[in-house]
Design a protein around this motif. Structure first.
Motif, PDB file in Angstrom:
ATOM      1  N   PHE A  39       0.765  -1.255   0.179  1.00 40.12           N
ATOM      2  CA  PHE A  39       0.042   0.083  -0.075  1.00 40.12           C
ATOM      3  C   PHE A  39       0.783   1.378  -0.040  1.00 40.12           C
ATOM      4  O   PHE A  39       0.618   2.229  -0.885  1.00 40.12           O
ATOM      5  CB  PHE A  39      -0.814  -0.037   1.211  1.00 40.12           C
ATOM      6  CG  PHE A  39      -1.677   1.360   1.275  1.00 40.12           C
ATOM      7  CD1 PHE A  39      -2.721   1.590   0.664  1.00 40.12           C
ATOM      8  CD2 PHE A  39      -0.962   2.037   2.596  1.00 40.12           C
ATOM      9  CE1 PHE A  39      -3.605   2.892   1.142  1.00 40.12           C
ATOM     10  CE2 PHE A  39      -1.883   3.404   2.749  1.00 40.12           C
ATOM     11  CZ  PHE A  39      -3.164   3.664   2.281  1.00 40.12           C
ATOM     12  N   VAL A  40       1.903   1.250   0.832  1.00 37.34           N
ATOM     13  CA  VAL A  40       2.706   2.409   0.839  1.00 37.34           C
ATOM     14  C   VAL A  40       3.481   2.969  -0.524  1.00 37.34           C
ATOM     15  O   VAL A  40       3.141   4.006  -0.690  1.00 37.34           O
ATOM     16  CB  VAL A  40       3.906   2.124   2.019  1.00 37.34           C
ATOM     17  CG1 VAL A  40       4.746   3.467   2.048  1.00 37.34           C
ATOM     18  CG2 VAL A  40       3.350   1.716   3.009  1.00 37.34           C
ATOM     19  N   ILE A  41       3.920   1.843  -1.143  1.00 40.24           N
ATOM     20  CA  ILE A  41       4.720   2.099  -2.172  1.00 40.24           C
ATOM     21  C   ILE A  41       3.686   2.674  -3.565  1.00 40.24           C
ATOM     22  O   ILE A  41       3.913   3.605  -4.087  1.00 40.24           O
ATOM     23  CB  ILE A  41       5.498   1.070  -2.730  1.00 40.24           C
ATOM     24  CG1 ILE A  41       6.803   1.308  -3.318  1.00 40.24           C
ATOM     25  CG2 ILE A  41       4.668   0.029  -3.573  1.00 40.24           C
ATOM     26  CD1 ILE A  41       7.948   0.245  -3.357  1.00 40.24           C
ATOM     27  N   HIS A  42       2.417   2.065  -3.385  1.00 36.58           N
ATOM     28  CA  HIS A  42       1.450   2.546  -4.501  1.00 36.58           C
ATOM     29  C   HIS A  42       0.862   3.668  -4.337  1.00 36.58           C
ATOM     30  O   HIS A  42       0.731   4.640  -5.181  1.00 36.58           O
ATOM     31  CB  HIS A  42       0.432   1.277  -4.673  1.00 36.58           C
ATOM     32  CG  HIS A  42       0.862  -0.249  -5.091  1.00 36.58           C
ATOM     33  ND1 HIS A  42       2.091  -0.222  -6.076  1.00 36.58           N
ATOM     34  CD2 HIS A  42       0.780  -1.256  -4.660  1.00 36.58           C
ATOM     35  CE1 HIS A  42       2.257  -1.238  -6.256  1.00 36.58           C
ATOM     36  NE2 HIS A  42       1.538  -2.096  -5.374  1.00 36.58           N
ATOM     37  N   LEU A  43       0.523   3.941  -2.825  1.00 38.72           N
ATOM     38  CA  LEU A  43      -0.053   5.196  -2.710  1.00 38.72           C
ATOM     39  C   LEU A  43       0.909   6.535  -2.886  1.00 38.72           C
ATOM     40  O   LEU A  43       0.390   7.497  -3.248  1.00 38.72           O
ATOM     41  CB  LEU A  43      -0.710   5.103  -1.092  1.00 38.72           C
ATOM     42  CG  LEU A  43      -1.640   6.276  -0.788  1.00 38.72           C
ATOM     43  CD1 LEU A  43      -2.861   5.905  -1.407  1.00 38.72           C
ATOM     44  CD2 LEU A  43      -1.702   6.582   0.385  1.00 38.72           C
ATOM     45  N   LEU A  44       2.215   6.355  -2.539  1.00 41.51           N
ATOM     46  CA  LEU A  44       2.971   7.274  -2.843  1.00 41.51           C
ATOM     47  C   LEU A  44       3.161   7.528  -4.317  1.00 41.51           C
ATOM     48  O   LEU A  44       3.414   8.680  -4.565  1.00 41.51           O
ATOM     49  CB  LEU A  44       4.376   6.866  -2.376  1.00 41.51           C
ATOM     50  CG  LEU A  44       4.419   6.866  -0.738  1.00 41.51           C
ATOM     51  CD1 LEU A  44       6.161   6.169  -0.504  1.00 41.51           C
ATOM     52  CD2 LEU A  44       4.760   8.402  -0.102  1.00 41.51           C
TER      53      LEU A  44
END
Ligand code: FES
Length: 569
Positions: free
Chosen positions: A273-278
């Motif tokens: 989630f972190v990498i995609h939302l960023l």
């Protein structure tokens, strides 16, 4: 909206030779003239592929979207983009996320579309499509494919997280080849994506909490007829969105991203989630950083595997994401606008919870610890992530000596070696699986426990890498170390026997070496990036950004709008 204001009329509304060409070839599909005379043209961006089993039902889903578009007075056109099947594609689907996003962006901008429906399912298809659409910024709505039904094996409920359990049982000799073979078909017994809170379900929850889908999108099983109803309603809604000129940047505000982070904590969402939302935030121009992902005050409310007990099907029957978001009402930005054109609170305030063991309350949560913790220190100056709800409480504060694998091949060669110098207090360190070191940053961060420890009953150890972990994985696993080893991050200089200190509560990951020693070792480093000589992998390695920036290409940040600047006709 007046006919001439529709973007598609720059094609179909033209007179003379140009209009003739734009319209005539469409008519070879049996399309009557009136469909091209001022109706909103809605693209259905389809990631259907038989090589993406999680999305293999999307042609049928697209039909439901079309019914809704026609009903609302629009004209649907379905178009394919590259699809990413997480289980089949090599070396890793993440390698192609940015490529698909380019395909999506250019396909939307280059064609006579007024609005877009994104059909997403398997892990990377969702961020790839949303990223691409953000860089165009037309009215856009997401329809997810939905999770599979819960698997059934020998009287037990199973799903993707059991792959890891089965594999450890197999390695320990507790499961036979035949049993493993039988379990395959039992686990994936219906259409849809992984039925736990893995990356696909995390992404489906992400789009719903960002406001990019109609309510209930996240959890309706793929095989449930109400998934088709949602697709139909989304088709109708996108036509209205075109008339209202409600574009992605109206929905994707900074406050919408804050909501997504809060919801992700409460559902125990994937570290991916972190990498995609960023990456999505950077495309739409919202300022979001790793520090925005720490959510100390949000407990775990969803009792879903891999952090909990239940499956996505159960989540839907319990009330789904709206029922969970209702519990978060006091901490959410309740007035952010969604694709419905209304405040997000309207999506969830009327919902009910039908199973408190599945969706807990803020006063009595499943676990006080949730979300993603960002750790920093000399081993990861730009940060690294850990999912505490999937980790062992006893290891959240741990000091141990490093057992180092220089790359994935080194790890595979040594992990089950009886002579490996490792014990249960060791910290496994895997280098060179970051964005540039192993293009695509594979999901290998939750390394297997060394066989000799597994035989002793050890089930978890601290593991650190610059790679990622499957959303269905679990363990005390520190991921996305940035800067990565391949570009000379401190991870590159860790040696066997070095002492590493992890303190999750304090947000610290520290290599017990002096600055002078680290610099000295860095000076001895040889370049690790094995740069591909040509093609897409060369492009990827040359332009991919580090994990803390979303691992997008540096030249894809932001957007170019929907205007086609030159016209050859
Ligand atoms: Fe497609 Fe898990 S393999 S969602």
């Amino acid at each position: 909206m007046e006919k001439q204001q529709l973007r598609s009329q720059q094609w179909f509304g033209k007179k003379g030779k140009d209009g003739f060409i734009y319209r005539a070839w469409m008519k070879n599909q049996g399309i009557p003239a009136h469909e091209l005379q001022g109706k909103p043209v809605i693209g259905i961006c389809n990631t259907w592929s038989e090589l993406t089993p999680c999305n293999a039902h999307f042609r049928e889903l697209a039909e439901s979207v079309k019914h809704g578009i026609y009903e609302a007075g629009g004209f649907p056109v379905e178009f394919p983009v590259m699809s990413l099947g997480e289980t089949l594609i090599k070396p890793t689907a993440m390698l192609y996320r940015n490529l698909v996003s380019m395909d999506v962006e250019e396909s939307i901008r280059a064609n006579p579309l007024d609005g877009v429906v994104l059909l997403c399912g398997c892990d990377k298809t969702t961020p790839a499509l949303v990223m691409g659409a953000c860089s165009v910024n037309l009215p856009t709505i997401v329809v997810s494919g939905g999770p599979m039904l819960t698997g059934k094996y020998r009287g037990h409920d199973i799903s993707t997280s059991d792959v890891w359990r089965f594999s450890e049982a197999y390695r320990a000799g507790k499961m036979s080849d035949e049993e493993l073979f039988t379990a395959e078909a039992c686990m994936t017994r219906s259409r849809g994506h992984c039925a736990v809170m893995g990356t696909a379900s995390t992404m489906a929850c992400m789009v719903e909490s960002l406001g990019l889908s109609l309510p209930e999108n996240a959890a309706i099983p793929a095989a449930d007829s109400r998934r088709k109803v949602l697709a139909h309603l989304s088709g109708s809604r996108i036509v209205e969105m075109v008339k209202e000129n409600l574009v992605l940047s109206d929905v994707l505000t900074r406050r919408a991203f804050e909501n997504a982070v809060i919801v992700n904590a409460a559902i125990g969402g994937s570290t991916n989630f972190v990498i995609h939302l960023l990456a999505i935030a950077a495309r739409i121009g919202v300022d979001l950083s790793m520090d925005d992902f720490n959510t100390d005050n949000i407990p775990l409310l969803a009792n879903l595997q891999p952090s909990g007990k239940y499956f996505m099907e159960d989540f839907y029957y319990a009330g789904g994401l709206p029922a969970l978001m209702k519990e978060l009402h006091n901490v959410l930005n309740s007035s952010t606008i969604t694709v419905s054109g209304k405040p997000i609170a309207e999506n969830y305030l009327k919902s009910e919870c039908f199973n408190r063991e599945m969706i807990a309350t803020m006063d009595n949560p499943i676990n006080e610890i949730a979300g993603i913790v960002v750790v920093k220190g000399n081993l990861c100056e730009n940060g690294a992530v850990l999912k505490p709800s999937a980790a062992s409480p006893a290891l959240m504060k741990h000091t141990g000596r490093a057992v180092v694998f220089e790359n994935i091949e080194d790890y595979k060669a040594k992990i089950d070696d009886p002579n490996l110098d490792v014990d249960e207090n060791s910290i496994l360190v895997l280098k060179n699986v970051g964005p540039k070191g192993y293009p695509g940053m594979p999901e290998v961060g939750n390394m297997s426990i060394p066989k000799k420890l597994l035989d002793k009953g050890v089930t978890d150890m601290v593991r650190i890498s610059d790679g990622r972990m499957s959303g269905t994985g679990f363990g005390t696993v520190v991921l996305h170390v940035s800067p990565e080893a391949a570009i000379g991050g401190t991870l590159a200089v860790v040696q066997n026997g070095d002492i590493i200190k992890l303190d999750v509560a304090a947000g610290v990951l520290h290599l017990e070496l002096s600055d002078a020693e680290i610099i000295e070792r860095k000076n001895q480093l040889k370049a690790h990036v094995n740069l591909s000589s040509r093609g897409y992998t060369w492009l990827y390695q040359t332009h991919v950004e580090q994990a803390h920036l979303g691992a997008d290409f540096d030249f894809l940040r932001g957007g170019s709008g929907s205007e086609v600047l030159r016209d050859s006709h």
